[in-house]
Design a protein around this motif. Structure first.
Motif, short mmCIF file in Angstrom:
data_model
loop_
_atom_site.label_atom_id
_atom_site.label_comp_id
_atom_site.label_asym_id
_atom_site.label_seq_id
_atom_site.Cartn_x
_atom_site.Cartn_y
_atom_site.Cartn_z
N THR A 86 0.77 -1.31 0.07
CA THR A 86 0.27 0.03 0.05
C THR A 86 0.87 1.22 0.04
O THR A 86 1.77 1.39 0.97
N MET A 87 0.70 2.20 -1.00
CA MET A 87 1.39 3.39 -0.98
C MET A 87 0.31 4.45 -0.15
O MET A 87 -0.93 4.48 -0.94
N VAL A 88 0.93 5.33 0.54
CA VAL A 88 0.09 6.42 1.42
C VAL A 88 1.00 7.74 0.77
O VAL A 88 2.11 7.79 1.20
N GLY A 114 0.22 12.59 5.45
CA GLY A 114 0.76 11.25 4.84
C GLY A 114 1.55 10.22 5.46
O GLY A 114 1.04 9.08 5.72
N SER A 115 2.56 10.83 6.19
CA SER A 115 3.59 10.02 6.99
C SER A 115 2.67 9.69 8.29
O SER A 115 2.86 8.67 8.61
N PHE A 116 1.79 10.49 8.66
CA PHE A 116 1.08 10.19 9.77
C PHE A 116 0.14 8.84 9.65
O PHE A 116 0.15 8.08 10.27
N VAL A 117 -0.50 8.81 8.83
CA VAL A 117 -1.47 7.88 8.21
C VAL A 117 -0.66 6.82 7.87
O VAL A 117 -1.07 5.61 8.33
N ALA A 118 0.51 6.94 7.12
CA ALA A 118 1.29 5.62 6.73
C ALA A 118 1.44 4.93 8.10
O ALA A 118 1.47 3.67 8.10
N ARG A 119 2.18 5.52 8.92
CA ARG A 119 2.60 4.97 10.31
C ARG A 119 1.74 4.41 10.91
O ARG A 119 1.88 3.24 11.40
N CYS A 147 9.75 6.49 1.99
CA CYS A 147 10.08 6.45 0.54
C CYS A 147 9.82 7.88 0.09
O CYS A 147 10.02 8.46 -1.10
N ASN A 148 9.97 8.82 1.19
CA ASN A 148 9.96 10.24 0.88
C ASN A 148 11.70 10.70 1.11
O ASN A 148 12.03 10.99 2.25
N LEU A 202 3.08 -4.41 3.41
CA LEU A 202 4.18 -3.40 3.02
C LEU A 202 3.37 -1.86 3.00
O LEU A 202 2.28 -1.60 2.34
N PHE A 203 3.98 -0.94 3.54
CA PHE A 203 3.51 0.47 3.48
C PHE A 203 4.57 1.19 2.86
O PHE A 203 5.37 1.56 3.58
N LEU A 204 4.19 1.98 1.79
CA LEU A 204 5.41 2.98 1.26
C LEU A 204 4.65 4.39 1.58
O LEU A 204 3.80 4.74 1.22
N ASP A 205 5.35 5.05 2.46
CA ASP A 205 5.36 6.38 2.71
C ASP A 205 6.09 7.28 1.61
O ASP A 205 7.01 7.32 1.61
N GLY A 206 4.82 7.71 0.97
CA GLY A 206 5.60 8.54 -0.44
C GLY A 206 5.36 9.96 -0.38
O GLY A 206 4.85 10.61 0.69
N PRO A 207 6.06 10.64 -1.25
CA PRO A 207 6.18 12.10 -1.27
C PRO A 207 4.93 12.76 -1.65
O PRO A 207 3.97 12.02 -2.26
#
Ligand code: ADP
Ligand code: MG
Length: 263
Positions: free
Chosen positions: A90-92, A101-106, A125-126, A205-210
């Protein structure tokens, strides 16, 4: 996609309860209540207590953060329903920087790790503005994704870190880089994601994206994901910006939009 309130693909993340920290359990009690075992091949050391989790803006199982943890469980349920039997990536990504975004991904990764039959791997991934290393209390300069992509001989295991949360692991970004698109489109990056997913069938897997706005990097990264969660800053990102952001992805991959009440 219609961003309507009755649309199942839209989830509103309520604001944090400001009193929550005071009501959190004192340090020490959690250790007794912590799950007695973790799944195979995972040893856990130094599990964090609820107070420490709240300081890191992380959900936990106690009542004090109930509204937020329920919202993340709801997103988890939707992703599992969309994802089917197999573990997935999952990419967030936030519409614009600081939307959460990072808060939600985490927290989403953590919501999956609540389930004793699952493990979560959060990958920051940021590459320009990494957030997870600091948020999860790790030392600056910790080696991560970039270091492995540039020098695979260090070994993938050396960049997977414990987080103090059972079944949740982190790959930090490592050194910062400007040109993340080039890394995301590389063969090596795809191989890393594929092998991390395939190695353990219970690993999500969770990708914390830009941020999506102003750069193609989030779209490039989405090629590696099965599902995309778009995070809109409530009162921050306009409906037009949200629609435009959602439209930049393959519609089959977009799992939904989370409206986050960032502080
Ligand atoms: N719902 C929320 N409740 C509490 N803190 C939040 C929330 N959303 C975001 N934050 C905090 O706001 C800051 C920016 O959020 P972040 O997730 O890093 O944004 P982004 O990744 O979209 O740039 C961080 O310090 C984060 O912990
Ligand atoms: Mg971020």
């Amino acid at each position: 996609m219609n961003a309507r309130d009755d649309d199942k693909s839209v989830i509103n993340l309520p604001p944090r309860d400001p009193e929550a920290r005071e009501r959190a359990m004192p340090a020490g009690d959690e250790a007794k209540n912590a799950p007695g075992h973790s799944i195979a091949l995972m040893s856990e050391t130094g599990t964090l207590v609820p107070r420490q989790l709240e300081e890191r803006r992380l959900i936990h199982r106690e009542e004090s953060v109930r509204t937020q943890s329920d919202a993340f469980r709801e997103i988890r349920t939707r992703l599992l329903w969309l994802g089917g039997e197999r573990n997935f990536v999952t990419m967030v990504v936030p519409v614009s920087p600081k939307s959460g975004g990072s808060f939600v991904a985490r927290n989403l990764a953590l919501a999956f790790a609540f389930d004793e039959a699952k493990t979560s791997l959060l990958i920051d991934c940021n590459l320009r503005y990494p957030a997870q290393q600091e948020a999860l209390g790790m030392a600056r300069g910790t080696e991560g994704l970039i270091n492995f992509l540039e020098q695979p001989s260090i070994g993938i295991k050396s960049i997977i870190y414990e987080t103090g949360i059972p079944r949740l692991r982190l790959i930090p970004a490592g050194s910062t880089r400007e040109n993340s698109g080039e890394y995301f489109s590389s063969f090596r990056m795809r191989a890393v994601v594929d092998s991390l997913r395939c190695r353990y069938p219970d690993r999500y897997l969770f990708l914390d994206g830009p941020a999506i706005k102003g750069s193609p990097d989030a779209r490039i990264l989405s090629e590696l994901a099965d599902q995309v969660v778009v995070v809109a800053g409530y009162g921050r990102d306009t409906p037009a910006a949200i629609s435009q952001a959602v439209a930049s992805f393959d519609t089959n991959k977009v799992a939904g939009v989370v409206f986050n009440h960032a502080p």
